[in-house]
Design an enzyme around this catalytic site. Structure first.
Site, PDB file in Angstrom:
ATOM      1  N   SER A   1      23.351  27.441 -18.908  1.00  0.00           N
ATOM      2  CA  SER A   1      23.078  26.485 -17.968  1.00  0.00           C
ATOM      3  C   SER A   1      24.558  26.009 -17.053  1.00  0.00           C
ATOM      4  O   SER A   1      24.389  25.310 -16.009  1.00  0.00           O
ATOM      5  CB  SER A   1      22.514  25.418 -18.090  1.00  0.00           C
ATOM      6  OG  SER A   1      23.286  24.846 -19.829  1.00  0.00           O
TER       7      SER A   1
ATOM      8  N   LYS B   1      27.129  19.741 -20.456  1.00  0.00           N
ATOM      9  CA  LYS B   1      26.819  19.586 -18.843  1.00  0.00           C
ATOM     10  C   LYS B   1      28.378  19.301 -17.967  1.00  0.00           C
ATOM     11  O   LYS B   1      29.180  18.165 -18.917  1.00  0.00           O
ATOM     12  CB  LYS B   1      25.820  18.977 -18.455  1.00  0.00           C
ATOM     13  CG  LYS B   1      24.633  19.163 -19.171  1.00  0.00           C
ATOM     14  CD  LYS B   1      23.797  19.938 -18.432  1.00  0.00           C
ATOM     15  CE  LYS B   1      22.815  20.293 -18.960  1.00  0.00           C
ATOM     16  NZ  LYS B   1      22.906  21.782 -18.994  1.00  0.00           N
TER      17      LYS B   1
END
Length: 306
Positions: free
Chosen positions: A84, A156
């Site tokens: 990701s 993230k």
């Protein structure tokens, strides 16, 4: 008078005495010390070996305790289990996370953060849970030292901080923060075979980050289950700041990928900082403007009639 023969020591006795003294002296300088020194030296070596073996478990235990203390309060290693955050972070990378930095400064846009998604986000990876207690203990230790994945932790990039208005996309297809477009080409995923870069977002979104929350996105936008995909959850896709474990600041493994994780320059543009400074003041200003006529009406209503 005693004769000279009576007072003199026999020559034979003199010779024997001198020989013993000479022999003792010679042994003191050469032969006698060698045996004790060798024995003593051998004994010391054996003693040192035995002492080291006895102390080794203690040393290992102290090292583990210190490592756990450092992991709990200062720096922790994390294993990257998914793609990701590609190309910034690859599957199998190990990063170090600073757990102290946010005690000295606020979280900034552009920071790469690790946070706990327990009870808020579904895990991006599925980790098999063994029924073998030894395997479970080893996996727990591996997770603590960043050599095994942890399904509850996410990594993230911070796009929006409390009060920010994050939106996608503008006329050029860019993500904007408080109306300021971000230039994300330096970190968005680029396919190594086709050299095609991800778009900032395929799906549009428009959100305002609440107090104590963060809007976060993965660099591999087409393969990241981030704030965009959790807009139906409590918080509208944002994550609580108090769930943040720390800031990932360096890749330490594999060695050929050793690198730092700085804040991209697009998050340092002056217009973004200026917009952020004005954003929190806008609701307050509107509140004051609305309060003026409301206060005037209340005063007129409560004014005594003549």
């Amino acid at each position: 008078m005693r004769s000279e023969a009576e007072g003199a020591v026999p020559e034979e006795k003199q010779t024997v005495t001198s020989a013993r003294e000479s022999s003792d002296a010679g042994n003191t300088d050469s032969e006698q010390p060698e045996t004790p020194e060798e024995d003593e030296s051998t004994g010391k070596k054996r003693k040192k070996q035995g002492s080291f073996l006895k102390e080794l478990p203690v040393l290992i235990g102290v090292a583990l305790v210190l490592a756990l203390v450092i992991k709990a309060f200062v720096v922790q290693a994390f294993y990257i289990p998914s793609g990701s955050m590609e190309n910034t972070l690859q599957i199998g990378d190990r990063v170090l996370v600073n757990k102290v930095v946010y005690h000295t400064r606020d979280i900034s846009r552009g920071d790469v953060v690790v946070f706990n998604g327990l009870d808020s986000w579904d895990p991006e990876i599925q980790v098999s849970h063994s029924s073998n207690p030894v395997t479970r203990v080893l996996h727990a230790i591996g997770g603590a030292f960043g050599v095994a994945p942890n399904e509850k932790d996410y990594i993230k990039r911070v796009i929006g901080v409390p009060g920010d208005h994050v939106k996608c996309c503008d006329a050029q297809g860019r993500v904007t923060v408080n109306g300021v477009p971000l230039d994300e080409h330096t970190y968005l995923f680029t396919d190594p075979s086709t050299h095609v870069q991800n778009k900032p977002s395929i799906d549009p979104f428009d959100a305002t980050v609440g107090p104590g929350q963060l809007w976060v996105m993965g660099d591999h936008r087409e393969a990241s289950s981030d704030s965009r995909w959790h807009r139906g959850d409590r918080g509208g896709g944002t994550i609580p700041i108090d769930h943040v474990i720390g800031r990932a600041f360096v890749i330490v493994w594999p060695l050929n990928r050793l690198d730092t994780l700085p804040i991209p320059s697009t998050f340092k543009q002056p217009t973004l900082k200026a917009a952020a400074a004005l954003a929190p003041a806008t609701p307050l200003t509107l509140g004051f403007l609305a309060a003026i006529p409301l206060t005037h009406l209340i005063r007129r209503k409560n004014r005594p009639r003549r």
